[in-house]
Design an enzyme around this catalytic site. Structure first.
Site, PDB file in Angstrom:
ATOM      1  N   SER A 567       0.827  -1.205   0.000  1.00  0.00           N
ATOM      2  CA  SER A 567       0.000   0.000   0.000  1.00  0.00           C
ATOM      3  C   SER A 567       0.864   1.260   0.000  1.00  0.00           C
ATOM      4  O   SER A 567       0.450   2.306  -0.480  1.00  0.00           O
ATOM      5  CB  SER A 567      -0.995   0.003   1.157  1.00  0.00           C
ATOM      6  OG  SER A 567      -0.318   0.007   2.366  1.00  0.00           O
ATOM      7  N   GLU A 674      -7.326  -0.170   6.701  1.00  0.00           N
ATOM      8  CA  GLU A 674      -7.105   1.067   5.954  1.00  0.00           C
ATOM      9  C   GLU A 674      -5.963   0.827   4.971  1.00  0.00           C
ATOM     10  O   GLU A 674      -5.032   0.077   5.264  1.00  0.00           O
ATOM     11  CB  GLU A 674      -6.707   2.216   6.897  1.00  0.00           C
ATOM     12  CG  GLU A 674      -7.806   2.702   7.819  1.00  0.00           C
ATOM     13  CD  GLU A 674      -8.855   3.557   7.106  1.00  0.00           C
ATOM     14  OE1 GLU A 674      -8.547   4.111   6.030  1.00  0.00           O
ATOM     15  OE2 GLU A 674      -9.980   3.655   7.619  1.00  0.00           O
ATOM     16  N   CYS A 675      -6.033   1.495   3.836  1.00  0.00           N
ATOM     17  CA  CYS A 675      -4.949   1.331   2.862  1.00  0.00           C
ATOM     18  C   CYS A 675      -3.739   2.179   3.232  1.00  0.00           C
ATOM     19  O   CYS A 675      -2.649   1.967   2.729  1.00  0.00           O
ATOM     20  CB  CYS A 675      -5.418   1.716   1.473  1.00  0.00           C
ATOM     21  SG  CYS A 675      -5.718   3.484   1.298  1.00  0.00           S
ATOM     22  N   GLY A 676      -3.957   3.152   4.076  1.00  0.00           N
ATOM     23  CA  GLY A 676      -2.826   3.949   4.525  1.00  0.00           C
ATOM     24  C   GLY A 676      -2.774   5.335   3.922  1.00  0.00           C
ATOM     25  O   GLY A 676      -2.044   6.194   4.406  1.00  0.00           O
TER      26      GLY A 676
END
Ligand SMILES: Nc1ncnc2c1ncn2[C@@H]1O[C@H](COP(=O)(O)OS(=O)(=O)O)[C@@H](OP(=O)(O)O)[C@H]1O
Length: 856
Positions: A567, A674-676
């Protein structure tokens, strides 16, 4: 440039404020000293400078669009799209503006146009015939890959099967149409003072840059240059018209300079100081009988001045040079040239007319800057060229009683502004401070105080999402980040309905691993909303349709093996890059509290990456979103009809079961929620602070003879190197890098013994590549990337290692060949002296300590 400097001096002499572009410029003394008042005022009176807009688009105004009516261009349409030259300027400009939006971006969209023969007929949508539709977008790509259609052919082959399946009923059964419209009434807005527009510069991403932009934007108006003014039929109009554009473009340029050194600031100040002498101001203009000559004459001088200053400034960073060049190049357009103004009866045309000159000048100056790559010049020109087209409303507004320009730096510099108003003679000091701010990376993070954000949240809570977006636009440059999910689509539709879509470009991060349906959906959205400006960003070094190459470089299972790293490459870094390049003061996202997890306490407004981030639908739940989509016939991703409630990458997104949470189908096999991209600053900061030992599973690749380069010392070590520097860009997670690591370590040791070449490496896992790298012509498109950086008489040369052979002797021989080819042949009798090591000014050598020995 000289115009600006001259104006600056005159303003100082006239004891008027220069830095703060307050909207009540005629009476600066009347302005409140506390910027906070302005800000609060603006929030309380959001309608002050704008007509009220309806909360919802009247249905009758929405062009019919049904899921069944989704259309795509056929493969046969593609050549037509490629040939089609006419496109709306704004779209084209938006595309050119993004230095990262490669031709592949258009290719990606282009590829989407390929429609399989068996695709259900979906051509009923009126958007197909609109000007500025996606065909136009495609046509703007000058280097569209022919592979687009073919790669998307595969994509559609997969898809045709799925698409022929029966679709769910519309609206999807899981959604209950209801009271949305009533549930979210637009609150009444209190009319307020127009002057309150000004206060919102809290969101300036690069405060100093903004301040300088504001300064530049004011320059023409500030110049009581009789000659020029008289040659313009309408001096007031001519001088004010380009102002907002100039400001925006200058800001873009400046914002690219993330690491302007203090010495560069000094150089800039020096330039400012020199300017009056460099330009015989009024004289020059009056001595030219022809206004056209008057307008163009100063340009070469400016360029020459720029060149000379840049060349003199040995310490100026490339970014600073770029920023400065951009500023210099912009000057001609800033001038209220009689010729330009008079030849254009239409204010919009008048404001756009100088554009080519500006671009050309920018290019010319930039090309003279030895450390600036030609691509940077191009990108910069694109930015400059883009400015007028991007905001046509501003151009036309310039002749009317236009709202005052909102200088983005206001909040940050209001204290300084107040100081300067009280002590105008100390402007020089102020200018120096501003430059100093620019030299302080990350200083903009301090522009918005937390308590201010809290207060703003309370105000925003009184507003409808549409009003919030209206408010956001007034704060300065705004971007929407969208994966074209349901919430993002609602926001796009609201922006379109309120006429704001053109002003808020959309950024989409293409992870390269999105669903074919998502790409198709994006294409449809560009058709439905032709005024939307879309910037597509890809993982660093990759373009559209390069999933396979990404997988071969980073590993096809990276998403499973190391989701953080995956990510980082696909979301976090491109997001950071987009923010850095487009430099909004505020970005909008589609996140909602009802999505749960880390979003449960999501505020409407927050700080992220030193900018404001707005989540206008934070308080909406999923049914609100779908009700809006249904009521306004907003296009959506067909995967939602197949049980996908939140959509990310193909390999780790699954449909959800009844009763599962909205985002339960995301990030499979990683455990992540979360993808970040929304926590990237914190992530990167935390990563940087962690001692190496605590970096857990990050492999340690020893290289004792290497100088470790990071964004902080990049300029010092790389861009200002006096010796040849062999630089490796690597990631400790990349298998090729791991393999190559011992070879590079050995190369470094050997080179250190010889003493002529310094070895250095830059870890792209831990650090983001600074903007100055690309400005200096350094391209990193794969791991590992090896380059030789050499200082020559003409500036910095970047020589990429051309071979795939990564063994010790190949690399060493190449380095030696390069060294030999660069060495001047010694004349007979001349003794060769090479002084290296600590005696040199090379910081890299200094960092190496005693390793590099002085030798004769
Ligand atoms: N790829 C990409 N490009 C641009 N913007 C993106 C991207 N992914 C997420 N976002 C932004 O984050 C919002 C929430 O998205 P998601 O719920 O999918 O979460 S996540 O960010 O992927 O973790 C999302 O809202 P939507 O526009 O509704 O999708 C965007 O604002």
């Amino acid at each position: 440039m000289v115009d600006i400097q001259s104006a600056t001096c005159k303003r100082v002499n006239q004891a008027k404020p220069v830095v703060i572009d307050l909207d009540d410029a005629e009476d600066p003394g009347a302005l409140p000293q506390d910027p906070g008042d302005d800000f609060a005022d603006l929030v309380a009176h959001p309608a002050a400078t704008r007509e009220p807009i309806p909360a919802r688009v009247p249905k009758a105004e929405i062009p019919p669009f049904t899921p069944a009516g989704r259309e795509g261009l056929t493969v046969g349409d593609l050549p037509e799209a490629l040939e089609k030259e006419k496109r709306p300027r704004d779209t084209a400009s938006a595309l050119s503006m993004s230095s990262s939006m490669t031709s592949s971006a258009a290719a990606l969209l282009g590829g989407l146009t390929a429609k399989p023969a068996d695709k259900p007929d979906t051509s009923a949508t009126p958007a197909t015939t609109r000007p500025g539709d996606s065909k136009s977008v495609l046509a703007s790509s000058t280097a569209m890959k022919s592979s687009a259609a073919s790669s998307l052919g595969a994509l559609f082959a997969k898809q045709s099967d799925a698409r022929s399946r029966k679709r769910r009923a519309w609206p999807p059964s899981r959604r209950t149409p209801s009271k949305t419209d009533e549930a979210k009434p637009e609150p009444k807005r209190v009319p307020g003072k127009a002057k309150s527009v000004l206060a919102q510069s809290t969101v300036m991403s690069s405060s100093a840059a903004g301040a300088l932009s504001g300064l530049l934007a004011k320059a023409p108006a500030a110049r009581p240059d009789g000659e020029e003014a008289s040659s313009s039929p309408d001096p007031a109009t001519a001088s004010s018209a380009p102002q907002p554009k100039r400001s925006a473009a200058a800001k873009s340029v400046l914002n690219q300079s993330t690491v302007m050194s203090s010495s560069a600031a000094g150089a800039l100040s020096g330039l400012l100081a020199k300017a009056p002498a460099a330009r015989p101001d009024g004289e020059e203009a009056s001595s030219s009988p022809d206004p056209a000559t008057a307008s163009s004459a100063p340009q070469p001088k400016r360029s020459a001045a720029a060149k000379s200053v840049l060349n003199q400034s040995t310490v100026m960073s490339s970014s600073a040079a770029g920023a400065l060049s951009g500023l210099l190049a912009k000057a001609p357009a800033a001038r209220p040239d009689g010729e330009e103004a008079s030849s254009s009866p239409d204010p919009a045309t008048a404001s756009s007319a100088p554009q080519p000159k500006r671009s050309a000048a920018a290019k010319s100056v930039l090309n003279q800057s030895t450390v600036m790559s030609s691509s940077a010049a191009g990108a910069l020109s694109g930015l400059l060229a883009k400015a007028p087209a991007a905001r046509p409303d501003e151009a036309s507004a310039s002749t009317q009683e236009k709202p005052k320009t909102v200088p983005d730096s206001r909040m940050t510099f209001s204290g300084l502004g107040a100081f300067l108003r009280r002590h105008p003679k100390k402007f020089g000091l102020g200018a120096l401070c501003l430059c100093g701010f620019a030299a302080w990376p990350g200083s903009f993070e301090h522009t918005v105080r937390e308590d201010r954000v809290k207060a703003l949240n309370e105000k925003l809570a009184q507003m409808s999402p549409t009003e919030m977006l209206q408010w956001a636009v007034k704060t300065g440059d705004v971007l929407q980040f969208s994966s074209f999910g349901p919430s993002g689509m609602v926001i796009i539709d609201m922006l379109a309905a309120s006429g704001l879509l053109e002003q808020i470009p959309v950024v989409m991060i293409d992870t390269l691993h999105l669903f074919p349906e998502t790409y198709e959906h994006v294409l449809n959205v560009t058709r439905r909303y032709p005024t939307m400006k879309l910037h597509v960003y890809y993982p660093l070094g990759f373009g559209a349709n390069e999933a396979a190459r990404f997988d071969s470089v980073h590993g096809a299972a990276l998403w499973k093996d190391n989701f953080d790293q995956y990510s980082f490459h696909t979301k976090v870094e491109p997001t950071s890059r987009a923010l850095r390049e487009l430099s909004p003061g505020l970005w909008v996202t589609g996140r909602r509290r009802s999505q749960g997890g880390a979003r449960e306490k999501l505020p409407l407004l927050e700080k992220d990456a030193g900018r404001l981030k707005m989540n206008p639908l934070a308080f909406w739940d999923l049914s609100d979103v779908w009700n809006y989509i249904h009521a306004h016939r907003v296009p959506y991703n067909v995967l939602h009809d197949r049980g996908y409630s939140s959509i990310g990458d193909v390999m780790n997104t699954r449909p959800v079961q009844d009763g599962e949470s909205e985002r339960a189908g995301r990030f499979q096999a990683s455990g992540a929620t979360e993808c970040g991209m929304h926590t990237h600053l914190a992530r990167v900061a935390a990563l940087r602070q962690k001692p190496k030992a605590q970096l857990g599973n990050v492999p340690h690749l020893p290289c004792d003879a290497c100088v470790e380069v990071d964004p902080q010392n990049f300029e010092e070590v790389v861009l200002r190197t006096q010796q040849d520097l062999l630089l490796e860009f690597y990631s400790p997670h990349c298998s090729h890098c791991v393999q190559f690591a011992p070879v590079f370590a050995a190369v470094a040791t050997r080179l250190a013994k010889d003493g002529d070449v310094i070895s250095a490496r830059f870890d792209l896992f831990r650090h983001l590549l600074p903007e100055t790298a690309s400005q200096a012509g350094i391209q990193v498109s794969a791991f590992p990337t090896l380059i030789l950086v050499r200082r020559s008489k003409t500036g910095l040369k970047v020589l990429p290692y051309p071979k795939w052979r990564r063994d010790l002797s190949s690399v060493l021989n190449w380095v030696k060949e390069q060294a030999a080819s660069a060495k001047p042949k010694a004349r007979p009798g001349e003794s060769k002296t090479v002084v290296t090591g600590l005696n040199t000014s090379s910081s890299a050598a200094a960092l190496l300590g005693g390793m590099v020995q002085a030798k004769k």
